[in-house]
Design an enzyme around this catalytic site. Structure first.
Site, mmCIF file in Angstrom:
data_model
loop_
_atom_site.group_PDB
_atom_site.id
_atom_site.type_symbol
_atom_site.label_atom_id
_atom_site.label_comp_id
_atom_site.label_asym_id
_atom_site.label_seq_id
_atom_site.Cartn_x
_atom_site.Cartn_y
_atom_site.Cartn_z
ATOM 1 N N PRO A 78 0.810 -1.218 0.000
ATOM 2 C CA PRO A 78 0.000 0.000 0.000
ATOM 3 C C PRO A 78 0.843 1.267 0.000
ATOM 4 C CG PRO A 78 0.154 -0.839 2.229
ATOM 5 C CD PRO A 78 0.912 -1.814 1.356
ATOM 6 N N ASP A 79 0.320 2.280 -0.644
ATOM 7 C CA ASP A 79 0.862 3.616 -0.446
ATOM 8 C C ASP A 79 0.582 4.029 0.995
ATOM 9 O OD1 ASP A 79 2.035 6.068 -0.908
ATOM 10 O OD2 ASP A 79 0.767 6.590 -2.604
ATOM 11 N N THR A 80 1.282 5.032 1.463
ATOM 12 C CA THR A 80 1.104 5.483 2.834
ATOM 13 C C THR A 80 -0.369 5.775 3.107
ATOM 14 O OG1 THR A 80 3.316 6.423 2.838
ATOM 15 C CG2 THR A 80 1.785 7.231 4.514
ATOM 16 N N GLY B 171 -2.731 3.782 2.754
ATOM 17 C CA GLY B 171 -3.593 3.093 1.804
ATOM 18 C C GLY B 171 -4.323 1.900 2.392
#
Length: 754
Positions: free
Chosen positions: A267-269, A271
């Site tokens: 995941p992106d931060t 996310g």
């Protein structure tokens, strides 16, 4: 901007959503040929079979697993080089590399970036980046991406992926998917080194139909997966109502089944939002605050998480680890930012070469360029000089700036670089002036203070009035340097600068040889001054890295003949772009597949400079194109029938016909032309007027000619058929255009698929 894939402190469980059933996307159930991933798959399955469920949970949450000798992967941003370190290089931004239209140069650049990551102790790079794709020119992170056409972006994405892999580390492609703006990308603020605080709105939802999703946004990820992406970063935003990192239709069905992606999704931060929603939704690597024995062992016991899914997550985390041979290597440990570990090698030469190849010549009246030992020059604009403080995180500003008060060589957030030094245009021009005996004057800001000037020694020569007009009047050649800035966290608020445009007009009013250099993060409007008769030449580029000044002067003086082409359309007016930044919770992609030049073509909007445009110091001639080597048997099959493999069915990548023509250098200088082929589809495909389906950068001596052949693959002639959920070839007339840009078309040829 994560340093280690270890998430114990990063996740906040806002809610524990009920899980969705995971019935697709499992590697064990996928009837696919894993090709060069086969050995890694077998080793990963064997290793996971020896692990307890508690160890599997440790593995997927970024913790050590001593029983198999596994240590967490280490990662950092970004594609333009490591962030915050001493003794590393600052490479051109990805958008600059795409502007070269040179796949092998792109591969070499990303390979060098990968080498520096590995030698600083990193085993994964958060890149390359192909999303945002360019739905709106106000998007704040287009500077980090690979152009606003999916075919160009796909070719660049694949070569960047290959370059990183060849350096021995894992490429993590991003952002998946429809991450088209920064505004409202998350329901939290991201501050203080990834510590988050609640926000009162939710992440926007990108709502796109199936055809739009596949043809306008998913396309480059096919290329990346085929080229060997080991990880893919899902985005912060929602897609069709569900968070991208907890979206089984997006991750399990499309990415892992349709594209047969064999690696892990990270995941992106911020996310990741829930434990079981993310696990069943297709996320493979996550935070220990979500995924731990309390949450996942309990889920296994009560049946809300299947054993097969946990095993699949663990296998996927090991796949790129074994594929890259990280179990047999001993990367150096990650050191502190200032440790004297010099990893730059001779990358400055590559950076300078790539920078020169990434500068587009937009205008060149009466051969104003290249310069030939000008007797006197005046240099204008803040973009000509170094920033007052530098070179690093002072430029990592994601909130306020529209232009940058100094020479712009990288952007902010994940687009930030760490140059050991910056060669500004002023530095490079000074060295050239010393060698040539040129008189220099300079006014290195976009606006000068209003001061009363009383001439004591006269008003000529170096005593000219210290104003833009005064200095412009005193010399024979004026060089104006401007920039446009953006970075992660905020979208752009303007596509032009009133102060910079006023400076250019003032210079041009008083200097009949005014040359403008534009350094920009994306589309920058030029109509305030482009038609001024004294603006004789314009250079236009993205952010070129630490050697930027040298690269610009190489082009200005002719050491490099410009060959770059635009990767986006420059409009005449802001209103010519159809999509602003979406301020609502639901962002409906009603424009469909008509992004950038495809919209301009569909609605017959005249651009200032079209996609693919770029001049040279020489000229090129094109012969009429011809179609050859058509595979009639393959074209007779509407859909692909090959076995599934990473990147989709294998015959999507098969050549089905060729388009050829002869390219001639008709000018007086050695140069390179990026020849392009565009395709119009039969009506049943419901496609744009024309779209790019091939390009080649061809280097030619004076008077030299070469036969250029474009190999078109099945996927290049296919459209996404929503009914059959397949890429299919239309029946009817295809028209192939060859030319120098999306509108400078030099010839065409028709081929009928019946």
């Amino acid at each position: 901007m994560r340093r280690f894939l270890s998430w114990q402190s990063l996740g906040i469980a806002w809610l524990l959503a009920p899980p969705s059933s995971c019935t697709t996307g499992l590697l064990a159930d996928l009837q696919a040929d894993f090709q060069d991933w086969t050995v890694a798959y077998n080793r990963s399955v064997a290793a996971v079979a020896t692990l307890s469920d508690a160890d599997k949970i440790r593995l997927i949450s970024g913790q050590s697993v001593p029983s198999i000798g596994f240590e967490p992967l280490t990662s950092n941003d970004g594609s333009q080089g490591l962030e915050s370190f001493f003794y590393v290089s600052s490479f051109p931004e990805s958008s600059a590399m795409a502007q070269t239209w040179d796949p092998e140069l792109i591969r070499a650049g990303f390979h060098a970036v990968g080498q520096e990551f590995y030698n600083k102790g990193y085993t994964m790079i958060n890149g390359p980046t192909t999303g945002p794709q360019g739905r709106t020119p106000w998007s704040g992170r287009l500077v980090e991406t690979l152009g606003q056409d999916v075919y160009l972006a796909g070719i660049a994405f694949a070569h960047a992926t290959e370059g990183i892999r060849e350096a021995g580390i894992i490429p993590c492609g991003k952002h998946f998917l429809l991450n088209e703006q920064e505004t409202n990308r998350s329901e939290v603020y991201w501050i203080d080194n990834a510590v988050t605080v609640p926000r009162n709105n939710t992440a926007y939802s990108s709502n796109a139909d199936d055809k739009t999703l596949h043809e306008a946004y998913l396309w480059p990820f096919y290329d990346g997966v085929k080229a060997g992406l080991g990880a893919i970063m899902c985005a912060m935003n929602r897609v069709n109502g569900s968070y991208a990192c907890e979206n089984p239709a997006l991750l399990n069905q499309i990415l892992k089944t349709e594209l047969a992606f064999p690696g892990f999704v990270t995941p992106d931060t911020s996310g990741q939002h829930t434990a079981l929603g993310s696990a069943n939704g297709g996320l493979d690597f996550g935070a220990a605050s979500f995924w731990n024995n309390q949450t996942l062992l309990a889920a296994l016991a009560n049946g809300t998480l299947s054993q097969a899914r946990l095993d699949d997550m663990a296998v996927r985390n090991l796949m790129p680890y074994f594929q890259q041979g990280l179990d047999t290597k001993s990367p150096p440990p990650v050191r502190s930012a200032t440790d004297p570990i010099d990893v730059r090698a001779n990358h400055r030469a590559l950076i300078r070469k790539a920078g020169g190849a990434a500068i587009t010549l937009l205008k060149n009246t009466n051969h104003a360029l290249p310069l030939a030992r000008p007797r006197s020059i005046a240099v204008f604009g803040a973009n000509a000089r170094p920033s007052l403080i530098g070179p690093g995180t002072t430029m990592d500003d994601v909130h306020t700036h529209t232009t940058w008060p100094g020479h712009l060589v990288f952007s902010g957030g994940s687009g930030m670089g760490s140059p050991s030094y910056v060669v500004s245009p002023y530095d490079a021009l000074l060295a050239r002036a010393q060698a040539d005996g040129t008189q220099m004057m300079w006014a290195l800001d976009d606006t000068l203070p209003e001061i009363e000037y009383i001439a004591v020694t006269g008003t000529a020569g170096t005593s000219a009035p210290p104003t833009v007009a005064g200095y412009a009047s005193a010399v024979e050649t004026c060089l104006v340097f401007i920039n446009a800035w953006s970075g992660e966290g905020n979208d752009r608020s303007e596509l032009r600068s009133a102060a910079q445009d006023a400076m250019i007009r003032t210079v041009a009013d008083h200097c009949n040889n005014t040359i403008v250099s534009v350094t920009t993060v994306g589309a920058r409007l030029l109509d305030a001054w482009i038609a001024h008769p004294n603006v004789t030449a314009v250079l236009y580029s993205s952010l070129l890295g630490e050697q930027s000044g040298h690269a610009l002067v190489d082009v200005l003086y002719g050491a490099v003949n410009p060959s770059a082409k635009l990767t986006h359309t420059i409009a005449r007016h802001e209103s010519d772009y159809p999509v602003p930044v979406c301020m609502a919770a639901d962002c409906d992609f009603v424009e469909g597949v008509h992004l950038d030049y495809k919209y301009f073509d569909r609605y017959n909007v005249a651009p200032r400079y079209e996609f693919g445009f770029g001049l040279s110091y020489t000229t090129f001639g094109y012969s009429a194109p011809v179609v050859g080597d058509a595979d009639e048997a393959a074209l007779a099959r509407r859909g692909a029938t090959g076995v599934l493999a990473p990147g989709g069915k294998v015959d999507l990548w098969d050549e089905v016909l060729r388009v050829g023509f002869t390219l001639t250098n008709t000018g007086s200088r050695v140069g390179a032309e990026v020849a392009q082929v565009y395709v119009s589809f039969p009506n049943e495909a419901a496609q744009p007027v024309r779209q790019l389906r091939g390009f080649k950068k061809v280097f030619l001596g004076v008077g030299e000619e070469k036969h250029v052949v474009f190999s078109l693959r099945r996927r290049d002639l296919s459209y996404w058929d929503v009914g059959s959920q397949e890429w299919v070839i239309a029946r009817g007339q295809y028209r192939f255009y060859v030319g120098a840009s999306s509108r400078d078309l030099r010839g065409d040829v028709v081929f009928i698929v019946s």
